[in-house]
Design an enzyme around this catalytic site. Structure first.
Site, PDB file in Angstrom:
ATOM      1  N   CYS A   1      -0.611 -17.020  -9.990  1.00 25.63           N
ATOM      2  CA  CYS A   1       0.632 -17.707 -10.344  1.00 25.63           C
ATOM      3  C   CYS A   1       0.894 -18.856  -9.352  1.00 25.63           C
ATOM      4  O   CYS A   1       0.172 -19.848  -9.361  1.00 25.63           O
ATOM      5  CB  CYS A   1       1.781 -16.714 -10.403  1.00 25.63           C
ATOM      6  SG  CYS A   1       3.241 -17.357 -11.279  1.00 25.63           S
TER       7      CYS A   1
ATOM      8  N   HIS B   1      -0.295 -12.643 -14.094  1.00 26.13           N
ATOM      9  CA  HIS B   1      -0.215 -11.666 -13.002  1.00 26.13           C
ATOM     10  C   HIS B   1      -1.109 -10.457 -13.295  1.00 26.13           C
ATOM     11  O   HIS B   1      -0.709  -9.539 -14.013  1.00 26.13           O
ATOM     12  CB  HIS B   1       1.235 -11.202 -12.807  1.00 26.13           C
ATOM     13  CG  HIS B   1       2.115 -12.229 -12.182  1.00 26.13           C
ATOM     14  ND1 HIS B   1       2.359 -12.269 -10.830  1.00 26.13           N
ATOM     15  CD2 HIS B   1       2.781 -13.271 -12.724  1.00 26.13           C
ATOM     16  CE1 HIS B   1       3.161 -13.290 -10.565  1.00 26.13           C
ATOM     17  NE2 HIS B   1       3.421 -13.918 -11.694  1.00 26.13           N
TER      18      HIS B   1
ATOM     19  N   GLU C   1      -1.774  -8.123 -11.296  1.00 32.85           N
ATOM     20  CA  GLU C   1      -1.344  -6.968 -10.523  1.00 32.85           C
ATOM     21  C   GLU C   1      -0.399  -6.045 -11.283  1.00 32.85           C
ATOM     22  O   GLU C   1      -0.231  -4.883 -10.908  1.00 32.85           O
ATOM     23  CB  GLU C   1      -0.702  -7.406  -9.201  1.00 32.85           C
ATOM     24  CG  GLU C   1       0.650  -8.106  -9.331  1.00 32.85           C
ATOM     25  CD  GLU C   1       0.546  -9.607  -9.503  1.00 32.85           C
ATOM     26  OE1 GLU C   1       1.462 -10.324  -9.075  1.00 32.85           O
ATOM     27  OE2 GLU C   1      -0.450 -10.079 -10.092  1.00 32.85           O
TER      28      GLU C   1
ATOM     29  N   SER D   1      13.840  15.338   4.928  1.00 35.73           N
ATOM     30  CA  SER D   1      14.743  15.422   3.785  1.00 35.73           C
ATOM     31  C   SER D   1      14.269  16.432   2.757  1.00 35.73           C
ATOM     32  O   SER D   1      15.047  16.850   1.902  1.00 35.73           O
ATOM     33  CB  SER D   1      14.857  14.047   3.110  1.00 35.73           C
ATOM     34  OG  SER D   1      13.639  13.708   2.473  1.00 35.73           O
TER      35      SER D   1
ATOM     36  N   GLY E   1      11.910  15.554   0.707  1.00 34.07           N
ATOM     37  CA  GLY E   1      11.240  14.711  -0.263  1.00 34.07           C
ATOM     38  C   GLY E   1       9.771  14.541   0.077  1.00 34.07           C
ATOM     39  O   GLY E   1       9.288  14.978   1.118  1.00 34.07           O
ATOM     40  N   VAL E   2       9.040  13.875  -0.815  1.00 33.65           N
ATOM     41  CA  VAL E   2       7.602  13.718  -0.652  1.00 33.65           C
ATOM     42  C   VAL E   2       7.260  12.967   0.631  1.00 33.65           C
ATOM     43  O   VAL E   2       6.398  13.378   1.408  1.00 33.65           O
ATOM     44  CB  VAL E   2       6.993  12.980  -1.867  1.00 33.65           C
ATOM     45  CG1 VAL E   2       5.501  12.713  -1.660  1.00 33.65           C
ATOM     46  CG2 VAL E   2       7.219  13.778  -3.140  1.00 33.65           C
TER      47      VAL E   2
ATOM     48  N   SER F   1       8.931  12.214   3.572  1.00 33.60           N
ATOM     49  CA  SER F   1       9.158  12.845   4.871  1.00 33.60           C
ATOM     50  C   SER F   1       8.305  14.104   5.027  1.00 33.60           C
ATOM     51  O   SER F   1       7.878  14.444   6.133  1.00 33.60           O
ATOM     52  CB  SER F   1      10.643  13.173   5.074  1.00 33.60           C
ATOM     53  OG  SER F   1      11.092  14.149   4.158  1.00 33.60           O
TER      54      SER F   1
END
Length: 532
Positions: free
Chosen positions: A82, A177, A179, A231, A233-234, A236
């Protein structure tokens, strides 16, 4: 590290990190750096190839936004995307101008010239025998004159030069793009560039990365103590497992129950980490502290900043309690910061707009008093999951849906009140429970596994309803479920209507105080996945 490397120069596109993610998917190491890095930096980096990103700018308006001269002197293949194509054309003797027909979204591109980049790469063939690509465009300018030595590589009716190449130098450029997932052959193009044209080895593998990361953590930390904000979560969780692998009992995890967790979350996290992983975990009850400071606050950014500030205060207090050699206490604060957090917080030093602050990126004051340890900072979400599996973490932990650092503080819209949090916890628990229970007959998977992230949002408005022949005037929640491969773009999940009806019925009947359930079908962009 001895990996072959790709250098990605960021001109300020919101999707530059997706280029990095696609390169990593090809098992090639890459780094993203601002486009104004020095020539010496590029020479010292010694890339096998260079990719120039897109941008919001125009080549004829912002003359400071150019690729460094070292890009063209490095003697390595270069791919312009781009704006990267436009600055390549401008800097190498071509011309770029404003287009009277802008292209945003889906387009079909014809490939020309059988260049090495696109040879054999196509989505379909026209009746005339032309190879065609289904791509995603986002541009208002276009290359109008090819630089000397370049040939046409792709075109559309409104963009006659949609791709160009100088194969003698290894320079390739596309106006679309590759990506983004909407460009169907994008991954194949980037794989072709980094593996075949640039000649990079495919040696970037998470299982092998563990040894490198462990060595780096040990070198950084030495014999000092580390405190980690856990936390559940994934991110941490994987950070905790990786750091624990590196330094063992020098790590103490601090789990802060700030009153904004999902239903029964606190007990689950303690059972998982203290019980299953045998890690040192300090459980801090801080709901009163957090909710007290959030009283009367409605602005999303202000809430994020407050939650981040209170996290830091808790961490500082807990770190002071940890006594290392010589009673010096913890010296490091570890966080599960990943690369998309940094990008959305505008923390890459490139010319991006800040979308929203993340508590673990934008909320840390200079007075923190602890050194930061962020071993996942350069990894994308899918790489973090791969790393978690390689570390031996349970699948139900690694593939759990993301949960924001500020917790339900950004899923209760407006002011965060304890009664709102309680209603949301119960409604969200029902939604997730039904997603796990409902199996899609086509795939044999639960709808929890088929969605990338799902949650409930509390709306601080009331609506009129009727229950048992009586009038009700109660609160509204919205369900949100998305499908995405990168969390930078996302589409709403097409959940079965029967599932939505069951969830709605259960919430309204089981959660007194809610009488209406909506479903959010917005995509990202223009919306974000979280509401705040």
């Amino acid at each position: 590290m001895q990996h072959d490397k790709i250098l990605i120069l960021d001109f300020g596109s919101q999707v530059t990190q997706l280029i990095g993610r696609r390169v990593r998917e090809a098992h090639v190491y890459c780094e993203i750096h601002p486009s104004d890095v020095s020539d010496d930096f590029i020479r010292d980096f010694a890339p096998r190839g260079i990719i120039l990103s897109g941008s919001h700018a125009s080549t004829y308006e912002d003359h400071q936004l150019r690729a460094p001269q070292a890009v063209w002197d490095a003697g390595v293949p270069v791919l312009g995307i781009c704006y990267g194509m436009q600055t390549m054309a401008t800097q190498l003797g071509g011309e770029v101008s404003w287009s009277d027909h802008r292209e945003f979204g889906y387009a079909e591109v014809r490939a020309h010239g059988h260049t090495r980049l696109l040879d054999g790469v196509q989505d379909f063939v026209t009746d005339e025998g032309h190879g065609m690509l289904k791509v995603w465009m986002s541009h208002g300018d276009k290359v109008t004159t090819l630089p000397p030595g370049f040939k046409l590589m792709a075109s559309t009716p409104s963009c006659p030069i949609a791709g160009m190449a100088n194969e003698d130098k290894g320079y390739y450029a596309v106006q679309f793009h590759p990506e983004v997932t909407h460009t169907q052959q994008g991954a194949a193009m980037l794989n072709r560039f980094v593996r075949e044209i640039a000649g990079c080895r495919g040696d970037w593998i998470m299982g092998d990365y563990i040894e490198e990361a462990v060595a780096r953590i040990r070198e950084q930390v030495g014999d000092e103590e580390v405190i980690l904000g856990l936390s559940g979560g994934v991110d941490s969780s994987v950070a905790a497992a990786l750091i624990h692998r590196a330094i063992g009992d020098q790590l103490t995890c601090v789990f802060v129950d700030h009153g904004l967790l999902r239903l029964n979350e606190g007990q689950m996290v303690m059972d998982m980490f203290a019980g299953r992983l045998h890690a040192k975990v300090v459980h801090v009850q801080a709901a009163e502290q957090f909710l007290g400071h959030l009283q009367g606050v409605t602005d999303p950014e202000a809430k994020r900043k407050i939650i981040g500030r209170e996290f830091v205060e808790v961490f500082q207090a807990e770190a002071a309690k940890l006594k290392g050699d010589g009673n010096k206490g913890a010296k490091w604060l570890a966080q599960g910061t990943i690369y998309p957090d940094v990008v959305e917080s505008g923390g890459t030093k490139s010319k991006k707009a800040t979308i929203k602050s993340h508590h673990n990126v934008g909320g840390l004051p200079e007075t923190l008093g602890l050194k930061l340890l962020e071993p996942l900072r350069e990894l994308f979400k899918d790489e973090v999951r791969e790393l978690g599996v390689a570390l031996g973490l349970p699948a139900d932990m690694v593939y759990r849906h993301p949960f924001p650092g500020p917790g339900l503080g950004v899923r209760v819209l407006g002011e965060v009140k304890p009664e709102y949090v309680s209603l949301l916890q119960r409604a969200d628990h029902i939604f997730i429970e039904e997603l796990r229970k409902t199996i899609d007959p086509t795939t044999g998977k639960s709808w929890y596994d088929l969605t990338s992230q799902a949650f409930t949002v509390f709306l601080p408005v009331k609506s009129v309803g009727v229950m048992g022949d009586g009038r009700t005037y109660e609160y509204v929640v919205s369900l949100r479920a998305v499908e995405t491969s990168d969390f930078m773009t996302a589409d709403s999940a097409e959940l079965p209507y029967s599932l939505l009806k069951k969830v709605s019925s259960r919430i309204i009947n089981e959660v007194r105080g809610i009488n209406r359930v909506a479903y959010d079908v917005s995509s990202k962009p223009p919306a974000t996945i979280e509401w705040e």
